[in-house]
Design an enzyme around this catalytic site. Structure first.
Site, mmCIF file in Angstrom:
data_model
loop_
_atom_site.group_PDB
_atom_site.id
_atom_site.type_symbol
_atom_site.label_atom_id
_atom_site.label_comp_id
_atom_site.label_asym_id
_atom_site.label_seq_id
_atom_site.Cartn_x
_atom_site.Cartn_y
_atom_site.Cartn_z
ATOM 1 N N LYS A 92 -34.080 8.881 3.123
ATOM 2 C CA LYS A 92 -33.286 9.435 2.025
ATOM 3 C C LYS A 92 -31.838 9.063 2.334
ATOM 4 O O LYS A 92 -31.254 9.510 3.316
ATOM 5 C CB LYS A 92 -33.477 10.952 1.971
ATOM 6 C CG LYS A 92 -32.320 11.799 1.459
ATOM 7 C CD LYS A 92 -31.963 11.625 0.001
ATOM 8 C CE LYS A 92 -30.888 12.632 -0.432
ATOM 9 N NZ LYS A 92 -29.577 12.486 0.259
ATOM 10 N N GLY A 107 -27.279 16.645 9.736
ATOM 11 C CA GLY A 107 -26.323 17.057 8.715
ATOM 12 C C GLY A 107 -25.940 18.513 8.870
ATOM 13 O O GLY A 107 -25.989 19.067 9.964
ATOM 14 N N SER A 108 -25.591 19.126 7.749
ATOM 15 C CA SER A 108 -25.056 20.489 7.792
ATOM 16 C C SER A 108 -26.147 21.517 8.025
ATOM 17 O O SER A 108 -27.322 21.291 7.723
ATOM 18 C CB SER A 108 -24.345 20.816 6.485
ATOM 19 O OG SER A 108 -25.303 20.988 5.452
ATOM 20 N N GLY A 112 -27.654 22.510 4.502
ATOM 21 C CA GLY A 112 -28.577 21.514 3.957
ATOM 22 C C GLY A 112 -29.839 21.404 4.786
ATOM 23 O O GLY A 112 -30.951 21.309 4.263
ATOM 24 N N GLY A 113 -29.668 21.441 6.097
ATOM 25 C CA GLY A 113 -30.815 21.330 6.989
ATOM 26 C C GLY A 113 -31.752 22.517 6.862
ATOM 27 O O GLY A 113 -32.978 22.368 6.845
ATOM 28 N N GLU A 132 -30.957 18.183 13.071
ATOM 29 C CA GLU A 132 -29.803 18.372 13.946
ATOM 30 C C GLU A 132 -28.709 18.919 13.047
ATOM 31 O O GLU A 132 -28.263 18.234 12.118
ATOM 32 C CB GLU A 132 -29.404 17.030 14.572
ATOM 33 C CG GLU A 132 -28.330 17.183 15.637
ATOM 34 C CD GLU A 132 -27.474 15.943 15.743
ATOM 35 O OE1 GLU A 132 -28.013 14.831 15.785
ATOM 36 O OE2 GLU A 132 -26.236 16.101 15.755
ATOM 37 N N CYS A 137 -20.732 15.374 15.822
ATOM 38 C CA CYS A 137 -21.475 16.619 16.056
ATOM 39 C C CYS A 137 -21.220 17.139 17.464
ATOM 40 O O CYS A 137 -21.525 18.289 17.762
ATOM 41 C CB CYS A 137 -22.962 16.412 15.813
ATOM 42 S SG CYS A 137 -23.571 14.815 16.317
ATOM 43 N N GLU A 154 -18.957 26.780 12.880
ATOM 44 C CA GLU A 154 -18.466 25.417 13.061
ATOM 45 C C GLU A 154 -17.468 25.060 11.953
ATOM 46 O O GLU A 154 -17.696 25.335 10.782
ATOM 47 C CB GLU A 154 -19.638 24.422 13.016
ATOM 48 C CG GLU A 154 -19.196 23.000 13.356
ATOM 49 C CD GLU A 154 -20.307 21.958 13.171
ATOM 50 O OE1 GLU A 154 -21.346 22.303 12.603
ATOM 51 O OE2 GLU A 154 -20.102 20.808 13.589
#
Lengths: 499, 499
Positions: A165, A220-221, A224-225, A244, A281, A366
């Site tokens: 994606k 990603g965030s 979203g994750g 992650e 990250c 974060e």
């Protein structure tokens, strides 16, 4: 619906819009991936290794054009992007090495023993690929954690077809990379359907719920994750989802280190904090330092320069994050401004340990970008009482002198249970691609602390064990045949070796 | 609230009721487990191995009383229960061997190399325990998959404190076993809180959601397992949940095998189907046979005997399951009845391949107990077109003669992706405890196909990697020190060995 990239320096559209992949197209792509599974997983380890090397060579051969497109969509600059492309092709080559070495299949042979309780028949066990894998690209590494990045490389190596994606901020870079990968795989003889790419958020959600997809990787965030993780776990047949997500990467600078090399530490910290506009990250978001050291750190951060962030959304989140920090901590330094459309400035905030301890959760959200929170401590024991309560992170670092040895050991004993990588006298940014790398950690660093998304063992995420019981030797996979025709490391009746 | 066991032979209450563990007690137990974690995970591998052996010896020493209690609560009979106790203590001993051998920590040492892209610092990686683990006991193995079973043994071996949720049908057996385990661990010097037990469904739900619990193992029904899986994944910080759920264990009997040894196969099948009143997760629930073979199978099953199932609920589910089968398949044989309160009869159902293919889902619902569904085929190719659409199972079996070699290979190629263990010319019941065992498989066999719940590698479920970067040798765990003082197998600069 379509996906459009933007130039972070100007805020203008970059290239033409890319059509979002329709539901019917996603279906067809997943069906092709499923069809390709038997052939790709049945391709010999040697042939898969050669295919990965062809992809690596093709990426190197197209480095110039790939870097140019990515620079337009990310503003990360050509030197960084060329380095990242080399990292990406070398990562593919590492997995070729892993495939040829062969121990990753964990071949295990047990002979029969009817005399024990319970009796043991002849057992032969190995790891094998799960099936088609969905890979969600990250924006902050347009190559190394994207279309041809670590998730794709490790899944292809495992024998799993991959459907990527594309990150919605980088359709042009994603498309260009996918073309290179697909062509190289075809030339290497990989079956059609071994690799494909989809665009748009809806396609991503569909992918993680698609019956043909057997696992997913994501960088990603946290928001979203988590959404995709919940979709994957909510399926009628849940699948592994390796996300992650967010990481504050705590660091402790001990008093002896400040006394020994304060100036060097201040400069190193400022550099690690602002590298790549803080969009790593492993960025050192939270650092515990002796109170008197703040002045030097502020001075060093004041000398740093800002830059363009990857997207308007990331810039806006940085602005909101720094405003939230400013409400609860003292702003001690600001780096130089950036003229770019999505430009931001480095910022350094300070709070004392007691205040921090009063609301750890608030202070450990974060803030993605070049903003650092410094927590000042007077008393090392008070600090240690707190460290174990920090959220999970990818890294945790200690800066120490010889005189700090006892405290460094205490910090390591705590940090090893809240972070995947515990670092001594180095900065967390920079993630090597190696057998010994661990890029993972407890939630919210990842959705699954058992694995890494970087390094040789990341291939384990896409493999499941199978045991053959009582089969004639000739009908077994070569890895499990008696004579070990492939000469791979195996475990035989409990003993590791080449037998 | 309380938990009450019953005697399956009489239906009468067995022993006194056991109080359900209150929420406050669960909290306190989890807090103690969390506190014990540092000490237990810091206990040397040698000392943990010795503690496991002490538990094994204690279980053997109390075998007589444990078997007697369990027989009252399960009606499984003393010979089976004594065998299972030996299996349980030997399982603990296997993990002592695993601990001493040491390769399960996957120690990996990479030296620094500044000349590659990306540069590599010195990295030292190993696996370490996750934290306190919740273990949900199964009813069908009151010892081997229960209080001191595989999940507990592997988690304790890993260095994780364990909180067991007792099966609600076996409070007396659970309590007696827990006493033996707790006493042996205390005598071995394990810290208080290393092992404890809770009773009642509410306590189980609380356990899997408790912040101190970092992973959970479960063996039981698909419904119960899914509920707990969803709780575990729905936490603010999701945790690994290893559930072993339902499995129909498909088998294919090929024509050559029938011609060669039909009578033996019929008898072996009937025995495997009805062993332990069919209460094994590896029970052969679904078997594909050449049409003419049905008569022999029916005759063999007709000669089998029924018995008491473990609980009234399991008996009722068996009754409902066989009624559902009877509505859609032909009842071809019934074994002898049982006089027991929870007694049931073996049953054999038959359906032809075309009918089966018309609604695979309906015909592949697990019916726990001694009921077998036989699917008759005329054409091997039509059979192979279907096998890949079967749900995930723990095992899949092939019975073949030399003349069946091609078809056996085809079946294996399909079965290896729908089952964790693929068996040739043996029956699926009987699960060895070994390095090479795989007791797992795709959903719904388990919630996570990457792991096994039986055998040496089941320890991997409770371990997460950590990498130490740049640490002085003396500050590293011994497993990672340069000289390899423990002489364990390690990977050094990519090469497996004792270096």
């Amino acid at each position: 619906m379509s996906v459009q990239g933007f130039n972070p320096r100007t805020g203008q559209a970059f290239g033409a819009a890319t059509a979002s992949t329709t539901a019917a197209e996603v279906d067809a792509i997943c069906a092709r991936a499923q069809q390709a599974f038997a052939a790709w997983s049945g391709t010999s380890r040697d042939a898969r290794a050669a295919a990965l090397e062809k992809v690596a060579d093709a990426i190197d051969a197209h480095a110039g054009e790939l870097a140019a497109v990515a620079d337009g969509e990310t503003a990360l600059g050509l030197p960084r992007l060329n380095g990242e492309i080399k990292r990406t092709s070398n990562q593919l080559r590492l997995f070729a090495t892993v495939l040829r070495e062969g121990s990753y299949v964990e071949a295990t042979l047990d002979s029969a023993d009817a005399g024990i309780v319970p009796p043991r028949p002849e057992l032969r066990r190995m790891l094998q690929p799960l099936g088609p894998v969905a890979v969600f690209s990250a924006s902050n590494f347009p190559f190394a954690f994207s279309v041809a990045g670590g998730d794709t490389a490790s899944a292809l190596a495992a024998g799993c077809p991959v459907v990527v994606k594309a990150h919605s901020a980088q359709p042009a870079t994603s498309h260009a990379t996918a073309q290179v990968v697909a062509r190289a795989l075809a030339e290497a003889g990989a079956p059609a359907g071994t690799f494909d790419i989809v665009y748009g958020t809806a396609a991503g959600s569909q992918l993680v719920r698609h019956p043909a997809i057997k696992a997913a990787g994501f960088t990603g965030s946290t928001t979203g994750g988590r959404t995709l993780f919940d979709l994957a776990q909510g399926r009628p047949d849940p699948i592994p989802f390796y996300g992650e997500l967010g990481s504050i990467n705590p660091g402790v600078i001990l008093p002896g280190a400040v006394a020994e090399r304060g100036a060097e530490l201040a400069q190193g910290y400022a550099q690690s904090l602002t590298l790549g506009v803080g969009q790593f990250c492993t960025n050192p978001g939270l650092t515990f330092v002796p109170t008197p050291f703040v002045g030097q750190l502020a001075e060093a951060v004041g000398r740093t320069a800002g830059g363009a962030m990857l997207t308007a959304r990331i810039r806006d989140a940085y602005t909101a994050g720094t405003q939230a920090l400013a409400a609860h901590a003292r702003l001690d330094a600001v780096g130089n401004a950036s003229e770019d459309a999505y430009g931001v400035q480095p910022q350094l905030f300070t709070v004392d340990l007691a205040t921090f301890a009063g609301d750890v959760q608030k202070y450990t959200e974060e803030c993605f970008g070049p903003a650092g929170l410094i927590v000042t401590y007077e008393d090392v024991d008070a600090l240690f009482a707190l460290l174990g309560h920090l959220p999970g992170s990818l890294t945790a670092s200690v800066q120490a002198a010889a005189s700090d040895a006892d405290n460094a050991a205490k910090a390591a004993a705590i940090f090893r249970h809240i972070a995947g990588r515990v670092i001594y006298n180095q900065w967390p940014t920079g993630v090597a691609v190696a057998w010994g790398m661990q890029h993972g950690g407890p939630w919210p660093a990842t959705t699954n602390a058992l694995h890494t998304s970087v390094g040789a063992t990341s291939i384990r995420r896409w493999l499941a064990p199978v045991t053959f019981q009582g089969w004639p030797d000739a009908m077994l996979p070569q890895e499990l045949q008696d004579a070990n025709p492939m000469k791979i490391p195996r475990r035989r009746d409990g003993v590791l070796g080449l037998g």
